[in-house]
Design an enzyme around this catalytic site. Structure first.
Site, short mmCIF file in Angstrom:
data_model
loop_
_atom_site.label_atom_id
_atom_site.label_comp_id
_atom_site.label_asym_id
_atom_site.label_seq_id
_atom_site.Cartn_x
_atom_site.Cartn_y
_atom_site.Cartn_z
N THR A 218 0.78 -1.23 0.00
CA THR A 218 0.00 0.00 0.00
C THR A 218 0.81 1.29 0.00
O THR A 218 1.82 1.40 0.68
CB THR A 218 -0.93 0.07 1.24
OG1 THR A 218 -1.61 -1.17 1.37
CG2 THR A 218 -1.95 1.18 1.11
N ARG A 246 -10.63 -11.16 -1.59
CA ARG A 246 -10.46 -10.42 -0.32
C ARG A 246 -10.27 -8.93 -0.63
O ARG A 246 -9.48 -8.54 -1.48
CB ARG A 246 -9.25 -10.95 0.42
CG ARG A 246 -8.92 -10.22 1.75
CD ARG A 246 -7.87 -9.16 1.57
NE ARG A 246 -7.41 -8.62 2.85
CZ ARG A 246 -6.60 -7.57 2.97
NH1 ARG A 246 -6.15 -6.95 1.89
NH2 ARG A 246 -6.22 -7.13 4.14
N VAL A 247 -11.03 -8.10 0.06
CA VAL A 247 -10.89 -6.66 -0.07
C VAL A 247 -10.37 -6.12 1.26
O VAL A 247 -10.90 -6.46 2.33
CB VAL A 247 -12.24 -6.00 -0.42
CG1 VAL A 247 -12.12 -4.48 -0.41
CG2 VAL A 247 -12.74 -6.49 -1.78
N GLY A 248 -9.33 -5.32 1.20
CA GLY A 248 -8.77 -4.75 2.43
C GLY A 248 -9.41 -3.41 2.75
O GLY A 248 -10.53 -3.09 2.32
N ASP A 249 -8.67 -2.62 3.49
CA ASP A 249 -9.20 -1.32 3.92
C ASP A 249 -9.03 -0.23 2.86
O ASP A 249 -9.77 0.76 2.85
CB ASP A 249 -8.52 -0.87 5.21
CG ASP A 249 -7.00 -0.77 5.09
OD1 ASP A 249 -6.41 -1.52 4.28
OD2 ASP A 249 -6.40 0.04 5.81
N THR A 269 -1.61 2.29 6.03
CA THR A 269 -1.02 1.07 5.48
C THR A 269 -0.97 0.07 6.63
O THR A 269 -1.05 0.43 7.79
CB THR A 269 0.41 1.31 4.96
OG1 THR A 269 1.22 1.82 6.02
CG2 THR A 269 0.42 2.32 3.82
N GLY A 270 -0.85 -1.19 6.28
CA GLY A 270 -0.82 -2.23 7.31
C GLY A 270 -2.05 -3.09 7.25
O GLY A 270 -2.78 -3.09 6.25
N GLY A 272 -5.26 -4.40 6.93
CA GLY A 272 -6.52 -3.78 6.55
C GLY A 272 -7.68 -4.21 7.42
O GLY A 272 -8.58 -3.40 7.71
N1 GLY Z 1 -3.79 -2.06 4.02
C1 GLY Z 1 -3.80 -2.84 2.86
C2 GLY Z 1 -4.59 -4.06 2.97
O1 GLY Z 1 -4.77 -4.61 4.05
O2 GLY Z 1 -5.07 -4.51 1.94
#
Ligand code: GLY
Length: 375
Positions: A218, A246-249, A269-270, A272
């Site tokens: 990210t 899978r969808v992150g933040d 970042t990190g 999600g």
């Molecule tokens: N922060 C990026 C993710 O978890 O996809």
């Protein structure tokens, strides 16, 4: 790379920035009242690391465009495009570490403070610069989020080239290595799968095959111009080896990015999942609306993430989160902060990037906790 600053220097600089931004009379005023700002672009550390063979990093490019009068969001997106296109950053765009089936799936979002508009894409395949597709969703549709095949169809319809495969030789080799080392029995037991996947990922990090900060990848980049116009963008290949779909933040407004043009911007970042659970970016902006400084607003969100992390599989030997989460924050006066769960991790100071009239810098971020414990 620009010289790094100590945490003490950073705190001094941030404080000075606030005074410079607001002036002595305005220093007493709440953050939301200022109409002018000290221009700044703040991002994750990779925003002052990769140049894709060009002359400038993301924060430098975005800042230079912004102060020349370009729309803030256009400038930020031109900045993150450098990182999306750079094959050496395997956490973003082209060459991002792929999902569990070896397919690069990208997420991105953007928010325009003054226009109060937003756009995002998730699980997008075949387009190197998902941030630009997110911007097209914002500009050309009545929607905020398009996903999967629909996002790709939209991208094609508005003129983006669709490629069969966004892997580079590096991202493909890392995926093959990950796949080769996994016990197929992991699929039978979600708990075991998570542990095994993490064990193999740690191995790959310890061997120097993948950068620890690229596992959740990210880039988030936020900026404010002299008129106090605030925008932000986040773009990612997401969690390495994720379950397809899978969808992150990053593409979720309020989680991996939130901008309120009257207050400021925050992005992450990190891990999600931690931000999806707590809508951390929204929380940070709301904290600033109530008068908190960028740093305090971010620290509060980190405390919430820590408090919500109670599952043993997510805790290290000290009972603290065994993942990282970092926030990049700016208010509309141009005060900024970079904060993270840990000040030091894997033996390294944790950093973020910033560009002001002094030029691009890589600064140590403020940690809620000191050194991350080893497993
Ligand atoms: N922060 C990026 C993710 O978890 O996809």
């Amino acid at each position: 790379m620009s010289p790094r600053m100590s945490r003490r220097d950073f705190v001094k600089t941030s404080a000075a920035a606030g005074v410079l931004a607001a002036g002595p009379a305005a220093a007493q005023a709440p953050a939301v009242a200022s109409r002018s700002a000290r221009p700044v672009v703040v991002s994750s550390a990779n925003g002052n690391q990769y140049k894709n063979g060009g002359a400038k990093t993301c924060v430098q490019e975005a800042f230079d465009r912004m102060v020349k009068g370009e729309d803030v969001l256009d400038a930020l997106i031109a900045g993150v495009n450098i990182v999306e296109l750079d094959p050496l950053d395997d956490s973003v765009g082209y060459g991002g570490l792929p999902n569990g089936e070896g397919v690069v799936q990208l997420d991105a979002s953007c928010m325009h403070g003054p226009r109060k508009r937003a756009g995002a894409v998730a699980c997008l395949e075949g387009v190197r610069m998902p941030s630009k597709v997110a911007q097209a969703v914002m500009d050309q549709t009545d929607h905020h989020l398009l996903v999967g095949q629909g996002a790709q169809d939209f991208a094609r319809q508005v003129g983006f080239a669709i490629e069969d495969d966004l892997n580079t030789e590096n991202s493909r080799q890392q995926w093959l290595e990950w796949k080769r080392r996994l016990d197929p029995s992991r699929w039978l037991d979600p708990q075991k799968r998570s542990e095994e996947s993490w064990r193999v990922t740690r191995e790959l990090m310890a061997e120097g095959r993948i950068d620890p900060s690229h596992v959740y990848g990210t880039i988030n980049c936020n900026g404010v111009n002299a008129k106090g116009e605030v925008c932000g963008v986040t773009t990612t290949s997401g969690l390495a080896w994720k379950i397809p779909g899978r969808v992150g933040d990053s593409p979720i407004l309020g989680a991996g990015l939130y901008v309120d043009g009257d207050v400021g911007a925050a992005g992450s970042t990190g891990r999600g999942e931690a931000n999806l659970y707590g809508l951390s970016s929204y929380l940070i902006v709301e904290n600033m609306r109530r008068g908190m400084s960028p740093k305090d607003a971010g620290m509060d969100a980190l405390k919430r993430v820590k408090a919500a992390t109670i599952e043993k599989r997510l805790l290290n030997s000290k009972g603290e989160p065994r993942f990282y989460v970092k926030f990049y924050i700016v208010n509309r006066k141009g005060e900024y902060a970079g904060v993270g769960m840990y000040a030091r991790q894997d033996g390294k100071d944790q950093t973020f990037a910033v560009c002001t009239e002094k030029g691009p810098e890589t600064l140590n971020l403020e940690g809620l906790l000191g050194e991350a414990a080893s497993e």
